[in-house]
Motif scaffolding. Structure first.
Motif, mmCIF file in Angstrom:
data_model
loop_
_atom_site.group_PDB
_atom_site.id
_atom_site.type_symbol
_atom_site.label_atom_id
_atom_site.label_comp_id
_atom_site.label_asym_id
_atom_site.label_seq_id
_atom_site.Cartn_x
_atom_site.Cartn_y
_atom_site.Cartn_z
ATOM 1 N N VAL A 271 0.835 -1.203 0.000
ATOM 2 C CA VAL A 271 0.000 0.000 0.000
ATOM 3 C C VAL A 271 0.868 1.251 0.000
ATOM 4 N N ARG B 207 0.663 4.572 -2.408
ATOM 5 C CA ARG B 207 0.401 5.881 -1.796
ATOM 6 C C ARG B 207 1.324 6.940 -2.396
ATOM 7 N N VAL C 226 -2.137 -0.267 7.889
ATOM 8 C CA VAL C 226 -2.204 -0.226 6.424
ATOM 9 C C VAL C 226 -2.455 1.206 5.943
ATOM 10 N N ASP D 12 -5.038 9.253 3.638
ATOM 11 C CA ASP D 12 -5.023 8.112 2.715
ATOM 12 C C ASP D 12 -6.342 7.972 1.969
ATOM 13 N N ILE E 80 -7.362 7.198 -2.161
ATOM 14 C CA ILE E 80 -8.174 6.001 -2.430
ATOM 15 C C ILE E 80 -9.443 6.397 -3.181
#
Length: 708
Positions: free
Chosen positions: A22, A26, A114, A120, A124
């Motif tokens: 992840v 990112r 995560v 984040d 997403i």
């Protein structure tokens, strides 16, 4: 990214590799969403080119899901706890400083590692639904090796979703039977509670689902009847919200309603995901049809399958994005305040807007009445200015002096309220809420684009403007003569002036617009005026919610003291005027302690109020034997006018901003409003300033023009 895929252990239940993967997706710059999109597409292409790595990643994720508990992720994240507003607020502040201990047996706690950055969820959400679906398809459809054991990821996830449905149903039932909610909606005791009935229906639905999963049944009833029960629960919540506008609310009740709304919405979304019939309507808060359509179009444009994307798959992606955002923001104080304070602020400003209706004069006769009320207040303010000077001569300790100043201000302002007089600067906090209410009403008459009738607003603003001007003039026309007469009478009786020449110069120079901090201090007074307006609305709301009149009538000692009729009138007066009395009390205390707090902190804090500044000018003028040059008089008059303007502007601006935010109204027609006001000045200048002989009613236009 390729190196991470090569290191995958399909049978490992450690989260480290997923954290690393992840982290590769990112973006380093939180706003570089193109990087995130490109990385997700790169990962998809790598897995498409290597079926073994795709299977290893599938098996690795399956192992993580099989070894962790799911229910709390779906039932708790993004939903307020049962702890109450202030406990939740304290918890969020504490966890922002020192996060809680994590237990990676729970999937919700695993997300902390995560999705470790608070932003984040933004990248997403920035990745298109089609890209997430394509990546998911590559992983889920990866061909397993011949010796691979069947995985239970689907069964584990489904059981977690079903357990979350049961948990949410029990929570909705418990919240719906809270005494606060029953107190706010007494009718719920006269019929079968929909909160209790939905729990019974949920258990029936889940029992049928369990038989289906065990193979004891081939079909099961869908959840449409359960959705009807949830609709009835939402109807009760809406009724309580509407009745709260008239009967008041509290932070605790507001928190309860928000938690109920969130739980019902989450339960709808979970039911849609676990539905087996395919006939269940999608949740109303998510446009899954549009999401599926956009995803299908994106896949088709990229050369993917032309077949339409399942709405349930689009809803699953939307649910995952919602959980990611809720997880990242679960300790944010701003979100908690936004969700809970809006309704309370709406009720506070609603009470203020009803009070503001009394401060809007439409005819010349009403303006004359407003002038008389303001003139009466001016008499009291003139006396308060004299008393304040006498208190200062006692040279008490700073805190005792602040207490005496506060008593003087508070008693005077409350006396003004009791005698039905008017202080001009107290009006903006109320009239701003009235304008916001009118904006909300005219917006609702428009289409879904929330159009606003500018001409109607111009008419209302004109009335507010001339009422304010008349009220200010009414205050000054008696404040200055009263202060002058009392100061002159002091000299006549005692043979010496109330103030020394040095003190007189100080009183006059305090209103100088640029050689003193008069305008800054006037802005502070404007803030206190705004705060007092909020206090008034809060206590009006509290008096309604707690049924203040009925509670006071129940006091036996008061009935014995005043008698039945007088105690009844007193209880009604207290319920109708508690907000005004408390607002004036708080305003007086704030006015009295500001200078002392500034002195103790070594800061240049003080207040300048237009009526007291004009009274001080009159007292100083007498103290100098009326020997003040015209230039100084002109500068002081200008300073007093600017002080009044700042008082009104600051308090009105803050009150209007809060009222508009509470009603979720955005006004983008300032230029059109100014033009409409200009036309009124040009066509009827006399009516603009002193009002028409008859009320100029606001007529609803045939068509509302405007845009959001």
């Amino acid at each position: 990214m390729l190196a991470i895929l090569e290191r995958l252990d399909p049978h490992s239940d450690q989260i480290d590799l997923l954290v690393d993967l992840v982290d590769k997706l990112r973006p380093h710059n939180p706003r570089n969403y193109d990087y995130a999109r490109a990385q997700v597409r790169t990962l998809t292409q790598l897995l498409k080119g290597n079926a073994e790595q795709a299977w290893a990643l599938r098996r690795y994720i399956t192992t993580l899901l099989e070894t962790r508990r799911h229910t709390s992720l779906y039932s708790d994240v993004g939903i307020l706890s049962n702890d109450g507003f202030f406990t939740e607020l304290k918890k969020r502040i504490a966890y922002r400083i020192l996060p809680p201990a994590l237990d990676e047996k729970y999937l919700s706690d695993t997300l902390d590692r995560v999705l470790c950055r608070e932003d984040d969820y933004k990248w997403i959400r920035a990745v298109p639904t089609a890209d997430w679906l394509e990546l998911f398809d590559v992983i889920s459809e990866a061909p397993p090796p011949s010796d691979a054991a069947p995985d239970r990821a689907r069964q584990v996830t489904l059981r977690g979703l079903l357990d979350a449905v049961r948990t949410l149903s029990c929570r909705i039932c418990a919240l719906g039977l809270e005494p606060r909610l029953i107190h706010a909606h007494m009718e719920i005791e006269e019929v079968d509670s929909p909160f209790l009935m939905q729990n019974i229906e949920t258990n029936h639905y889940l029992d049928g689902y369990a038989r289906l999963m065990a193979g004891d049944a081939t079909v099961m009833e869908d959840a449409r009847h359960l959705l009807v029960m949830l609709d009835q629960c939402e109807d009760v919540v809406l009724k309580i919200r509407r009745s709260a506008m008239a009967s008041g609310t509290t932070v605790a009740l507001t928190y309860l309603l928000v938690a109920l709304t969130q739980s019902i919405d989450r339960m709808r979304k979970l039911l849609y995901l676990v539905d087996t019939s395919g006939a269940l309507p999608p949740p109303p808060t998510v446009d899954v049809e549009a999401l599926a359509r956009e995803a299908a179009a994106a896949l088709s444009a990229s050369g993917g399958p032309v077949a339409p994307v399942s709405q349930r798959r689009a809803a699953a992606v939307a649910m995952a994005e919602e959980l990611a955002e809720a997880h990242n923001t679960k300790y944010r104080v701003r979100g908690l305040l936004r969700d809970n304070v809006d309704l309370l602020a709406r009720n506070v400003t609603e009470n203020a807007s009803r009070t503001g209706e009394h401060y809007v004069a439409e005819r010349r006769t009403e303006l004359r009445g407003m002038f008389r009320q303001a003139a009466g207040a001016g008499l009291i303010v003139g006396c308060m200015a004299i008393i304040k000077i006498l208190i200062s001569y006692q040279h008490r300790a700073p805190l005792i002096e602040a207490l005496l100043y506060s008593v003087n201000y508070a008693f005077g302002f409350m006396l003004v309220h009791v005698l039905h007089f008017t202080i001009a600067t107290k009006q903006p906090a109320m009239t701003a809420a009235r304008i916001a209410a009118a904006l909300h009403e005219t917006a609702q008459h428009g289409s879904a684009r929330r159009q606003v009738d500018v001409e109607s607003m111009a008419s209302l603003v004109t009335k507010v403007f001339r009422t304010q001007i008349v009220a200010v003039l009414g205050n000054l026309v008696t404040t200055i003569p009263t202060a002058f007469a009392l100061a002159y009478g002091w000299w006549y009786v005692f043979g010496q002036h109330l103030v020394s020449p040095e003190k007189a110069h100080h009183l006059i120079d305090d209103s100088h617009p640029w050689q003193s901090l008069a305008l800054l201090h006037a802005a502070i007074a404007g803030v206190w005026l705004f705060v007092s307006g909020l206090v008034s609305g809060y206590y009006d709301n509290k008096a309604l919610y707690t049924r203040m009149s009925q509670r006071v009538q129940q006091l036996r000692w008061l009935r014995r003291l005043l008698g039945q009729d007088r105690s009844l009138r007193f209880s009604r007066y207290l319920e109708n005027n508690l907000g005004g009395l408390m607002g004036n009390l708080v305003f007086g205390v704030l006015m009295g302690v500001t200078a002392t707090v500034g002195f103790l902190l070594g800061l240049p804090l003080d207040i300048r109020h237009v009526t007291f500044s004009s009274a001080n000018f009159a007292i100083g003028f007498v103290g100098l034997d009326q020997q003040v040059d015209l230039h100084k008089v002109a500068i002081t008059v200008l300073g007093i006018a600017l002080i009044g303007l700042v008082n009104l502007t600051v308090s009105f601006g803050l009150a209007l901003w809060v009222a508009l935010r509470a009603r979720k109204v955005r006004f983008h027609h300032g230029i059109r409003l100014l033009r409409a006001l200009g036309r009124r000045v040009r066509t009827a200048p006399l009516d603009f300033f002193i009002g028409p002989r008859d009320a100029d009613s606001i007529a609803e236009p045939a068509h509302h023009r405007g845009f959001k």
